[in-house]
Design a protein around this motif. Structure first.
Motif, PDB file in Angstrom:
ATOM      1  N   LEU A  36     -14.415  -2.995 -28.746  1.00 56.06           N
ATOM      2  CA  LEU A  36     -13.403  -2.363 -27.901  1.00 56.06           C
ATOM      3  C   LEU A  36     -12.179  -2.133 -28.776  1.00 56.06           C
ATOM      4  O   LEU A  36     -11.600  -3.079 -29.294  1.00 56.06           O
ATOM      5  CB  LEU A  36     -13.020  -3.262 -26.722  1.00 56.06           C
ATOM      6  N   PHE A  37     -11.798  -0.886 -28.947  1.00 57.11           N
ATOM      7  CA  PHE A  37     -10.681  -0.536 -29.813  1.00 57.11           C
ATOM      8  C   PHE A  37      -9.454  -0.146 -29.010  1.00 57.11           C
ATOM      9  O   PHE A  37      -9.547   0.624 -28.051  1.00 57.11           O
ATOM     10  CB  PHE A  37     -11.036   0.676 -30.682  1.00 57.11           C
ATOM     11  N   ASP A  38      -8.302  -0.642 -29.436  1.00 59.32           N
ATOM     12  CA  ASP A  38      -7.022  -0.064 -29.054  1.00 59.32           C
ATOM     13  C   ASP A  38      -6.920   1.217 -29.883  1.00 59.32           C
ATOM     14  O   ASP A  38      -7.560   1.334 -30.935  1.00 59.32           O
ATOM     15  CB  ASP A  38      -5.900  -1.044 -29.401  1.00 59.32           C
ATOM     16  N   CYS A 119     -12.719  -7.312 -29.581  1.00 59.58           N
ATOM     17  CA  CYS A 119     -11.614  -6.370 -29.396  1.00 59.58           C
ATOM     18  C   CYS A 119     -10.900  -6.212 -30.730  1.00 59.58           C
ATOM     19  O   CYS A 119     -10.707  -7.200 -31.447  1.00 59.58           O
ATOM     20  CB  CYS A 119     -10.601  -6.917 -28.394  1.00 59.58           C
ATOM     21  N   VAL A 120     -10.483  -4.990 -31.043  1.00 62.88           N
ATOM     22  CA  VAL A 120      -9.731  -4.714 -32.259  1.00 62.88           C
ATOM     23  C   VAL A 120      -8.412  -4.070 -31.867  1.00 62.88           C
ATOM     24  O   VAL A 120      -8.391  -3.097 -31.105  1.00 62.88           O
ATOM     25  CB  VAL A 120     -10.525  -3.771 -33.204  1.00 62.88           C
ATOM     26  N   GLY A 121      -7.321  -4.629 -32.381  1.00 58.60           N
ATOM     27  CA  GLY A 121      -6.002  -4.089 -32.072  1.00 58.60           C
ATOM     28  C   GLY A 121      -4.974  -4.508 -33.098  1.00 58.60           C
ATOM     29  O   GLY A 121      -5.282  -5.237 -34.047  1.00 58.60           O
ATOM     30  N   ASP A 122      -3.731  -4.087 -32.879  1.00 50.37           N
ATOM     31  CA  ASP A 122      -2.660  -4.367 -33.838  1.00 50.37           C
ATOM     32  C   ASP A 122      -1.562  -5.267 -33.287  1.00 50.37           C
ATOM     33  O   ASP A 122      -0.603  -5.548 -34.003  1.00 50.37           O
ATOM     34  CB  ASP A 122      -2.034  -3.047 -34.323  1.00 50.37           C
ATOM     35  N   GLN A 123      -1.694  -5.725 -32.033  1.00 48.76           N
ATOM     36  CA  GLN A 123      -0.612  -6.509 -31.443  1.00 48.76           C
ATOM     37  C   GLN A 123      -1.110  -7.809 -30.802  1.00 48.76           C
ATOM     38  O   GLN A 123      -2.123  -7.810 -30.109  1.00 48.76           O
ATOM     39  CB  GLN A 123       0.100  -5.704 -30.351  1.00 48.76           C
ATOM     40  N   ILE A 124      -0.344  -8.860 -31.014  1.00 51.55           N
ATOM     41  CA  ILE A 124      -0.652 -10.167 -30.422  1.00 51.55           C
ATOM     42  C   ILE A 124      -0.387 -10.153 -28.918  1.00 51.55           C
ATOM     43  O   ILE A 124      -1.231 -10.576 -28.126  1.00 51.55           O
ATOM     44  CB  ILE A 124       0.200 -11.289 -31.067  1.00 51.55           C
ATOM     45  N   PHE A 125       0.802  -9.656 -28.533  1.00 56.57           N
ATOM     46  CA  PHE A 125       1.253  -9.807 -27.145  1.00 56.57           C
ATOM     47  C   PHE A 125       0.672  -8.773 -26.184  1.00 56.57           C
ATOM     48  O   PHE A 125       1.043  -8.746 -25.013  1.00 56.57           O
ATOM     49  CB  PHE A 125       2.775  -9.827 -27.068  1.00 56.57           C
ATOM     50  N   THR A 126      -0.214  -7.933 -26.662  1.00 53.26           N
ATOM     51  CA  THR A 126      -0.937  -7.036 -25.767  1.00 53.26           C
ATOM     52  C   THR A 126      -2.433  -7.182 -26.030  1.00 53.26           C
ATOM     53  O   THR A 126      -3.159  -7.754 -25.234  1.00 53.26           O
ATOM     54  CB  THR A 126      -0.500  -5.564 -25.939  1.00 53.26           C
ATOM     55  N   ASP A 127      -2.885  -6.691 -27.175  1.00 52.31           N
ATOM     56  CA  ASP A 127      -4.313  -6.651 -27.493  1.00 52.31           C
ATOM     57  C   ASP A 127      -4.952  -8.039 -27.575  1.00 52.31           C
ATOM     58  O   ASP A 127      -6.002  -8.276 -26.979  1.00 52.31           O
ATOM     59  CB  ASP A 127      -4.537  -5.913 -28.820  1.00 52.31           C
ATOM     60  N   CYS A 128      -4.338  -8.931 -28.320  1.00 48.93           N
ATOM     61  CA  CYS A 128      -4.897 -10.273 -28.503  1.00 48.93           C
ATOM     62  C   CYS A 128      -4.958 -11.026 -27.175  1.00 48.93           C
ATOM     63  O   CYS A 128      -5.987 -11.622 -26.838  1.00 48.93           O
ATOM     64  CB  CYS A 128      -4.055 -11.052 -29.520  1.00 48.93           C
ATOM     65  N   MET A 129      -3.875 -10.986 -26.426  1.00 49.48           N
ATOM     66  CA  MET A 129      -3.846 -11.697 -25.142  1.00 49.48           C
ATOM     67  C   MET A 129      -4.873 -11.131 -24.162  1.00 49.48           C
ATOM     68  O   MET A 129      -5.536 -11.890 -23.455  1.00 49.48           O
ATOM     69  CB  MET A 129      -2.433 -11.663 -24.558  1.00 49.48           C
ATOM     70  N   ALA A 130      -5.013  -9.813 -24.121  1.00 49.70           N
ATOM     71  CA  ALA A 130      -5.990  -9.193 -23.217  1.00 49.70           C
ATOM     72  C   ALA A 130      -7.407  -9.588 -23.617  1.00 49.70           C
ATOM     73  O   ALA A 130      -8.238  -9.909 -22.764  1.00 49.70           O
ATOM     74  CB  ALA A 130      -5.827  -7.677 -23.213  1.00 49.70           C
TER      75      ALA A 130
END
Length: 177
Positions: A36-38, A119-130
């Motif tokens: 799942l990519f941001d 999940c792959v993303g660039d942000q802790i407080f959005t992508d990582c938490m989700a």
């Protein structure tokens, strides 16, 4: 006081410089079957409307390895739809990350067990938490666009201790729980 498990909720499970470093071999060796990519600042800068040929080739290489993909983005429908037009993957727009509903919708759609999705993303407080809120591992990449608004620079400042803790844990050879 934070317990180690709570702190790890805010830490990536792996870190990479770019999505291109997350090769099919890396994913398959981890038992991953779907990603799942941001989109924004993970795959492309905000001002790139459609994927470049390099991006398309990357996704084709994942597909060729038998991996499934989906997008989960906080951006508007129009932005995500246009970016996904040539790719044709399932997506959730206005995902409201850090809440996990958008991630869970992708999991349901793919029909693959959580332990085989990342999940792959660039942000802790959005992508990582989700991702962690939905029970998935999270692979973090450096933001594509280094020039960010003041809001994002402040968020990145508050992410630093969690990234430092992740790097320290890896240096000591500790795995995620």
């Amino acid at each position: 006081m934070f317990s180690i498990k709570k702190i790890r909720f805010f830490q990536p499970d792996m870190m990479f410089q770019t999505i291109y470093d997350i090769t099919p071999e890396v994913l398959l060796n981890q038992g991953i079957k779907a990603v799942l990519f941001d989109i924004d600042n993970t795959i492309a800068p905000y001002d790139i409307a459609a994927p470049t040929n390099e991006m398309k080739a990357y996704f084709k290489s994942l597909e060729a390895a038998g991996l499934k993909m989906a997008f989960v983005s906080n951006n508007r429908r129009e932005r995500v739809h246009i970016f996904n037009l040539d790719l044709g993957y399932f997506y959730v727009h206005n995902a409201r990350k850090p809440f996990s509903n958008g991630v869970r919708a992708c999991i349901r759609h793919l029909g693959i067990p959580k332990e085989n999705i990342v999940c792959v993303g660039d942000q802790i407080f959005t992508d990582c938490m989700a991702a962690h809120g939905a029970g998935l591992e999270f692979y973090m990449v450096a933001p594509v666009n280094k020039k960010e608004s003041r809001f994002f620079r402040i968020k990145r400042f508050f992410e630093r201790p969690f990234i430092k803790a992740f790097k320290e844990r890896i240096r000591k050879g500790q795995k995620s729980e």
